[in-house]
Design an enzyme around this catalytic site. Sequence first.
Site, PDB file in Angstrom:
ATOM      1  N   ASP A   1      -0.977   2.733 -31.779  1.00  0.00           N
ATOM      2  CA  ASP A   1      -0.800   1.230 -31.699  1.00  0.00           C
ATOM      3  C   ASP A   1      -1.415   0.962 -30.228  1.00  0.00           C
ATOM      4  OD1 ASP A   1       0.040  -1.170 -32.080  1.00  0.00           O
ATOM      5  OD2 ASP A   1       2.159  -0.470 -32.500  1.00  0.00           O
TER       6      ASP A   1
ATOM      7  N   ASP B   1       2.104  -7.198 -38.222  1.00  0.00           N
ATOM      8  CA  ASP B   1       3.501  -6.995 -37.804  1.00  0.00           C
ATOM      9  C   ASP B   1       4.176  -7.818 -38.591  1.00  0.00           C
ATOM     10  OD1 ASP B   1       3.276  -4.984 -36.215  1.00  0.00           O
ATOM     11  OD2 ASP B   1       3.254  -6.148 -34.340  1.00  0.00           O
TER      12      ASP B   1
END
Length: 729
Positions: free
Chosen positions: A479, A549
């Site tokens: 990430d 997301d």
Amino acid sequence: MTHIHFDSETNYFYIQNSRMTYIIELYQNRHLLHRYWGPPISKFKAWNQAPNQKKTFAAFSDFDNPTESLEYYPHEFSLPYQGDYMEPSLELTLANLSQIVHFHFQSYQIMEGTPELEGLPHARNNQDSPAQTLIVTFVDEQAQLTLEHYYTIFQQHDIILRSYKLINHGKNSVIINKLMSASIDIPFDNQVLTSFSGSHQAEFQLQKKVIQPGRSIQSTRRGASGPQYPPFLAISNANTDNFSGEVKAMTLIYSGEHAESVERNQYDFVRLQIGLNPDSFSWKLDPNDRFQTPQAVLAYSQSGFNGMSQEFHHFTRDHLVPPQFANRFAPILVNSWEMTYFDVNHKKMLSLISKAAQLGFEAVVLDDGWFLGRENSRSSLGDWTVDREKFPDDLHPLIHACHEQGLQFGIWFEPEMISQKSILAQEKPHWIVRSKNHAPLYSRHQYCLDVSQKEVQDWLIESLSQFISTYKVDYIKWDMNRHLVEHESQITVFGSAKEFAHRYMLGLYRIIDSITKLFPDLLIENCSSGGGRLDYGMLYYFPQTWASDNTDGLDRQAIQDGASYLFHPYQITGHVSVTPNHQTQRHTPLQTRQDLASATNMGYELNLLEFSEEEEKRVIKHISEYKQSRPLIKYGNFYRLKSPFTSNQTAWLFESQDKSHYQFIAFNNVFKVNQHHAIFKIPYLDQNANYVDQFGREFSGAELVYSGIYIPFGASDFQSFSLELSRVK
């Protein structure tokens, strides 16, 4: 067959395969002009070229020939201050502060395969997909510079790769202020520009506009490719759609700061450019040094935007994605994030592992919150040590439990980041990207590690390698939850402050390249708060990317539809999440969320432990069905049939490579009381064949192509429907 040749009578380079021809002209031994890009032409006579005319204000070099000006010509590469007033491809500052260079043709070379770029991701050679590369070399002997132009064409793909290498043979340094990866001039013919905008949780939003006189630019200064303006542009005829019409498109094999420019001049030439963002880039090229641009990928389609996407999808499958994953399915996983957030521990993960095995999952991923002191987003990044309060016996028992029950074990990292509240920040404060003279800026309560420093690169390679070796993890979610702001290193001194962003990216590529070579079978998923760094540079190392997301059953339709212009759906991961959705608070049916995730590299991200017995049965059924359809999703051709950007409905089609099996997925988003029918046509079927669906009904291909099929959506919002079709033998 791919074929590159030079016609010495016309000074034309032909770059072609059986479906496409690309022609450039060597003009006056000094310039490369763009002459043609389109369907095959074996012998080009240039009958489309208008004669030059004398124009006031045009610059010319021959006193007796005022019609001969560079302003009238379509360029492949343009230099400033030589009569072409459009945006140049290259801008330099020499040691004597002059910015004028004159390159002359020296030689050309044709090589088999694709060039390997040192330190940069690039198209891979593939024996099953042959390629040829043209290298045209120009020299400025006064400035003692060599410029190499690279063109690669593929036998099986209507793709051209372009890049440049600049070499300094002199005794003095040269400053590169701009060097684009590709530039091309095309006559204006009322084309439409297609690009994408976006933000966190709203990535890949489709944009279309008419090309007006003047210059339009999209770019990023965030240190990453970014969701705001992904590296992509395409021009097409006004009536081009997903199914028909000509498309010429560009993207970049690069993950850092980029720019795309479209300029229409007074003579109705349109200049397309793509490459490093010149507004935030500069490079000191020392004597005997060289600079290589990232590769630009140019795609051509005569069959609309679906045809363009097919070219990109097949090219990335054959030449970009790590080959060890080409014939390997990613595990169907459940991720802990939206179940636990930071409140994760051994007991919860053990329960999740047990339930995942029971329901048919193939992997469990431990997301953020597992390392020392990580209770929220304000601390601990960089301290990659297991929190023994949450996991008293370390991670080994969890990993053993996974493997014992036939599951893979995955874990989350954010390697490029550092928290102010961390042991690493106290020990290595000079590793933080920040100004030496001003207080640093936070984003998500964290800083970026300065991976332009070799010391930081080495530490990350060693730390990650030791963790992977110790715990034998099967999967990593990599990430990156903030972008660069201050483009400065506290330690490293560059030739220019504008070198930092590209130095950062080269350092990151070295880290990732080292890890993926040390652990070639380790599956690493790319993520940057979703699609904050979704590009072909990352795809070279990581075969899949978490697209957003935002897992909402409505919003994800547009995100996935937009991303599919460049990325095959199996290169995108999509998860079934809870309702109401954590990002939008919208309620959508479980079936819709399952169908949406099934059109990607599928997983789950919710609390399975709260599911009812009926919901568990539906999950078991969904996973079983997805395992059956997964070969079609991974290897199949993908087509957009109806766009969420222009319709209340979305429809997609997967087609097996042998055209024997299809999966049609449709969504009806807002129920309307006066809507009594939803009819979808299904192109790409064989009109002369018959097909049978999962209910045993038989259809003629011609009827489905031309008349369509009624889809029985329910009388409520956010409905979905999936139809499986098999060709009758």
